[in-house]
Enzyme design. Structure first.
Site, PDB file in Angstrom:
ATOM      1  N   PHE A  11      -6.685  10.868   3.116  1.00 61.83           N
ATOM      2  CA  PHE A  11      -5.092  11.194   3.450  1.00 61.83           C
ATOM      3  C   PHE A  11      -3.905  11.623   2.278  1.00 61.83           C
ATOM      4  O   PHE A  11      -3.739  12.861   2.508  1.00 61.83           O
ATOM      5  CB  PHE A  11      -4.376   9.718   3.419  1.00 61.83           C
ATOM      6  CG  PHE A  11      -2.865  10.016   3.297  1.00 61.83           C
ATOM      7  CD1 PHE A  11      -1.951  10.762   3.716  1.00 61.83           C
ATOM      8  CD2 PHE A  11      -2.363   9.011   2.930  1.00 61.83           C
ATOM      9  CE1 PHE A  11      -0.554  11.082   4.325  1.00 61.83           C
ATOM     10  CE2 PHE A  11      -0.598   8.618   2.328  1.00 61.83           C
ATOM     11  CZ  PHE A  11       0.093  10.149   3.281  1.00 61.83           C
ATOM     12  N   TYR A 149      -9.403  -4.869  -7.393  1.00 63.26           N
ATOM     13  CA  TYR A 149      -8.345  -2.471  -7.350  1.00 63.26           C
ATOM     14  C   TYR A 149      -7.645  -3.021  -8.507  1.00 63.26           C
ATOM     15  O   TYR A 149      -7.478  -1.873  -8.813  1.00 63.26           O
ATOM     16  CB  TYR A 149      -7.928  -2.867  -5.785  1.00 63.26           C
ATOM     17  CG  TYR A 149      -6.990  -1.420  -5.753  1.00 63.26           C
ATOM     18  CD1 TYR A 149      -8.071  -0.584  -4.878  1.00 63.26           C
ATOM     19  CD2 TYR A 149      -5.566  -0.939  -5.732  1.00 63.26           C
ATOM     20  CE1 TYR A 149      -7.548   0.957  -5.160  1.00 63.26           C
ATOM     21  CE2 TYR A 149      -5.432  -0.032  -5.171  1.00 63.26           C
ATOM     22  CZ  TYR A 149      -6.516   1.453  -5.204  1.00 63.26           C
ATOM     23  OH  TYR A 149      -5.430   2.477  -5.058  1.00 63.26           O
TER      24      TYR A 149
END
Ligand code: UDP
Length: 330
Positions: A11, A149
């Site tokens: 994206f 993450y």
């Protein structure tokens, strides 16, 4: 410039490629097309202005080959999305740690300036009113895969900056705060495209937790040019820089805004975190950037507000004719 964009079919990466092509740079994309897609790059590929190399950042030789001879590297390839991290924590860690190390090593070996994409997640549960880049990190237990993450991206920044300083290579890390815009998929958890797809198909809008958690959404159209400019700004080298928007909204507020905006008949459903993400999920109550460093360095201000962003995302989803159907929401 000859530029490499890792994760260029994703994206943000694909918006970055479009921007670089508009600026007449010569762009190579390295992407394994796992979460990214060729469709994101359609306009660039059709115009023959981007070269796509399909492969993984875990392939050290390939990474080296792609970096060699370039004038800049923007490293965006990563396992992204809370859903991806929670579903496959180990593989996500591998990609986000070893993959980044490969890209950084290649960049410093060939003396190529590198922009490394990091995240507001590195601040963890710090919910200060305006997180400055030197704010403390408050990460949850290392036994909760949900934090993998944040842990990996924090180490990525460390590796990148340490190696850049050792070798005198220009390096900037970007801490992105909930960047949104057309072409973002909801498939890996991101809330805005999920709510838009749910609203447009008149399915329940799934608010996780009690919906009081707050976020600041930033437009990809603000963030992408800033990423490029920062790497070209010597005063930014060696820095981590927050990028995003300033307008804060609760997730329930976002659901209501999107429902109103689309004229949807969707109900707004509350889904417990355990049901949405599995047992032991911890969310952040609030994540709001202090953007003064970006302003100081490159005069950054967010030009697009949340209404502009929602409008562009809804228009894109309508144009795409629901090309990106949601995973069935829990
Ligand atoms: N969220 C939600 N419904 C969804 C997807 C996400 O309520 O269908 C919530 C999520 O729990 C978080 C916020 O929206 O509180 C933003 O989630 P996202 O994954 O987009 O970004 P995050 O800020 O968590 O990195």
């Amino acid at each position: 410039m000859r530029v490499l964009v890792t994760g260029g079919a994703g994206f943000i990466g694909s918006h970055l490629c479009e921007f670089l092509v508009e600026q007449h740079h010569d762009v190579t994309v390295l992407d394994e097309l796992s979460t990214g897609s060729v469709a994101n790059l359609t306009s660039c590929l059709d115009a023959g202005s981007v070269r796509l190399v399909e492969g993984s950042i875990l392939d050290r030789d390939l990474v080296d080959e792609c970096v060699r001879g370039k004038d800049a590297v923007f490293h965006l390839a990563a396992a992204v999305g809370v859903q991806t991290i929670v579903n496959s924590p180990l593989q996500s860690l591998r990609v986000n740690l070893h993959g980044t190390e490969n890209v950084v090593e290649a960049a410093v070996t060939h003396g190529v300036p590198i922009g490394v994409t990091s995240t507001s997640e590195v601040y963890g549960k710090n919910d200060a009113d305006g997180l400055r880049e030197d704010a403390d990190r408050i990460l949850g237990s290392p036994l909760l895969s949900r934090w993998s993450y944040a842990a990996a991206k924090g180490l990525d920044e460390l590796v990148a900056h340490v190696r850049a300083i050792e070798t005198g290579t220009p390096c900037v890390s970007y801490r992105l705060f909930n960047v949104v815009g057309p072409r973002q998929t909801g498939r890996y958890g991101m809330v805005l495209p999920r709510f838009v797809a749910q609203a447009l198909s008149h399915e329940p809008i799934t608010v996780y937790g009690d919906g009081t958690q707050r976020r600041c959404f930033g437009s990809v159209y603000d963030v992408v040019p800033a990423m490029v400019e920062l790497l070209q700004t010597p005063a930014a080298h060696g820095r981590a820089v927050n990028l995003g928007g300033r307008e804060e909204i609760s997730i329930r507020g976002l659901a209501e805004k999107i429902k109103d905006f689309t004229g949807s008949t969707s109900d707004i459903h509350t889904v417990p975190y355990d049901v949405a993400y599995g047992h032991g999920f911890e969310d952040m109550a609030r994540r709001m950037p202090d953007l003064s460093l970006a302003h100081e360095l490159i005069n950054y201000t967010a030009r697009y507000d949340l209404d502009d962003i929602v409008q562009s995302v809804v228009a894109d989803a309508q144009r795409a004719g629901q090309r990106d159907p949601l995973l069935t929401a829990p």
